[in-house]
Motif scaffolding. Sequence first.
Motif, PDB file in Angstrom:
ATOM      1  N   CYS A  53       0.800  -1.218   0.000  1.00 53.72           N
ATOM      2  CA  CYS A  53       0.000   0.000   0.000  1.00 53.72           C
ATOM      3  C   CYS A  53       0.835   1.271   0.000  1.00 53.72           C
ATOM      4  CB  CYS A  53      -0.894   0.036   1.244  1.00 53.72           C
ATOM      5  SG  CYS A  53      -2.296  -1.081   1.155  1.00 53.72           S
ATOM      6  N   ALA A  54       0.278   2.289  -0.642  1.00 54.62           N
ATOM      7  CA  ALA A  54       0.782   3.654  -0.559  1.00 54.62           C
ATOM      8  C   ALA A  54       0.273   4.262   0.757  1.00 54.62           C
ATOM      9  CB  ALA A  54       0.261   4.462  -1.748  1.00 54.62           C
ATOM     10  N   PRO A  55       0.828   5.400   1.168  1.00 53.34           N
ATOM     11  CA  PRO A  55       0.305   6.066   2.365  1.00 53.34           C
ATOM     12  C   PRO A  55      -1.194   6.342   2.255  1.00 53.34           C
ATOM     13  CG  PRO A  55       2.400   7.028   1.740  1.00 53.34           C
ATOM     14  CD  PRO A  55       2.002   6.086   0.627  1.00 53.34           C
ATOM     15  N   ALA A  56      -1.907   6.094   3.349  1.00 54.25           N
ATOM     16  CA  ALA A  56      -3.353   6.342   3.477  1.00 54.25           C
ATOM     17  C   ALA A  56      -4.212   5.502   2.529  1.00 54.25           C
ATOM     18  CB  ALA A  56      -3.663   7.825   3.311  1.00 54.25           C
ATOM     19  N   ALA A  57      -3.695   4.384   2.072  1.00 49.46           N
ATOM     20  CA  ALA A  57      -4.456   3.500   1.172  1.00 49.46           C
ATOM     21  C   ALA A  57      -5.602   2.818   1.918  1.00 49.46           C
ATOM     22  CB  ALA A  57      -3.530   2.443   0.580  1.00 49.46           C
ATOM     23  N   SER A  58      -6.512   2.252   1.149  1.00 52.85           N
ATOM     24  CA  SER A  58      -7.619   1.473   1.699  1.00 52.85           C
ATOM     25  C   SER A  58      -7.586   0.074   1.111  1.00 52.85           C
ATOM     26  CB  SER A  58      -8.970   2.097   1.344  1.00 52.85           C
ATOM     27  OG  SER A  58      -9.121   3.348   1.965  1.00 52.85           O
ATOM     28  N   ILE A  59      -7.713  -0.918   1.972  1.00 50.67           N
ATOM     29  CA  ILE A  59      -7.875  -2.307   1.547  1.00 50.67           C
ATOM     30  C   ILE A  59      -9.318  -2.679   1.825  1.00 50.67           C
ATOM     31  CG2 ILE A  59      -7.223  -4.713   1.953  1.00 50.67           C
ATOM     32  CD1 ILE A  59      -4.502  -3.658   2.957  1.00 50.67           C
ATOM     33  N   VAL A  60     -10.000  -3.183   0.821  1.00 53.13           N
ATOM     34  CA  VAL A  60     -11.364  -3.663   1.006  1.00 53.13           C
ATOM     35  C   VAL A  60     -11.356  -5.156   0.732  1.00 53.13           C
ATOM     36  CG1 VAL A  60     -13.763  -3.519   0.262  1.00 53.13           C
ATOM     37  CG2 VAL A  60     -12.379  -1.439   0.411  1.00 53.13           C
ATOM     38  N   SER A  61     -11.678  -5.909   1.776  1.00 52.54           N
ATOM     39  CA  SER A  61     -11.728  -7.362   1.679  1.00 52.54           C
ATOM     40  C   SER A  61     -13.190  -7.772   1.551  1.00 52.54           C
ATOM     41  CB  SER A  61     -11.110  -7.981   2.941  1.00 52.54           C
ATOM     42  OG  SER A  61     -11.139  -9.375   2.869  1.00 52.54           O
ATOM     43  N   TYR A  62     -13.514  -8.484   0.474  1.00 45.87           N
ATOM     44  CA  TYR A  62     -14.914  -8.853   0.270  1.00 45.87           C
ATOM     45  C   TYR A  62     -15.149 -10.347   0.300  1.00 45.87           C
ATOM     46  CZ  TYR A  62     -13.318  -8.979  -4.611  1.00 45.87           C
ATOM     47  OH  TYR A  62     -12.629  -9.227  -5.770  1.00 45.87           O
TER      48      TYR A  62
END
Length: 181
Positions: free
Chosen positions: A103-112
Amino acid sequence: VGALEAAGITETSGNGKRVLITAAAGGIGLIGIKAAKLFGAEVTATTRSPEQAERLAAHADHAIIVNSPDDLHREARRVMPDGADAVLDPLGGEYIGAALKSCAPAASIVSYESVTGTTGRYDVMDSLVTGASIRGHTVFHFFAARDWLAHLIDLGLRHADALRPIVAADLPYSDAPKAFA
């Protein structure tokens, strides 16, 4: 598309963002690729198979072969040295830690989903250092947020041609088990 928006990649905010979609060769992954591209994002898609990587290369900016969490981190950073701004991940388990490192800074991971398991280990410092967040996303979120569901339906209808699924085969109903083989 809902998971993509939950990660902060929308029609108005996606331009120039880097999106990593794991296990992208299936129907949900391919729609994610198409939507991210429609929103102006650069997309890196992962798969385990060289044949599927060829297919993904026709849709994503980068198609990488990933057979382990270490592969995910190494290969994602190879094509996105500054990291991903958003990660859509159906793998779960041990892949979450590798996604965090990608991830880059302040990224979001969405696990579905959690097709590799619901338990995984990751270093909390990877999240603290990057400021990345991990969110869960299921179809049940739409029942609690009917306005969001209406928005996504409208989005899908407005961009139906661009988001059209890729049909690999047209089989009679009696051959349905072959479609999943």
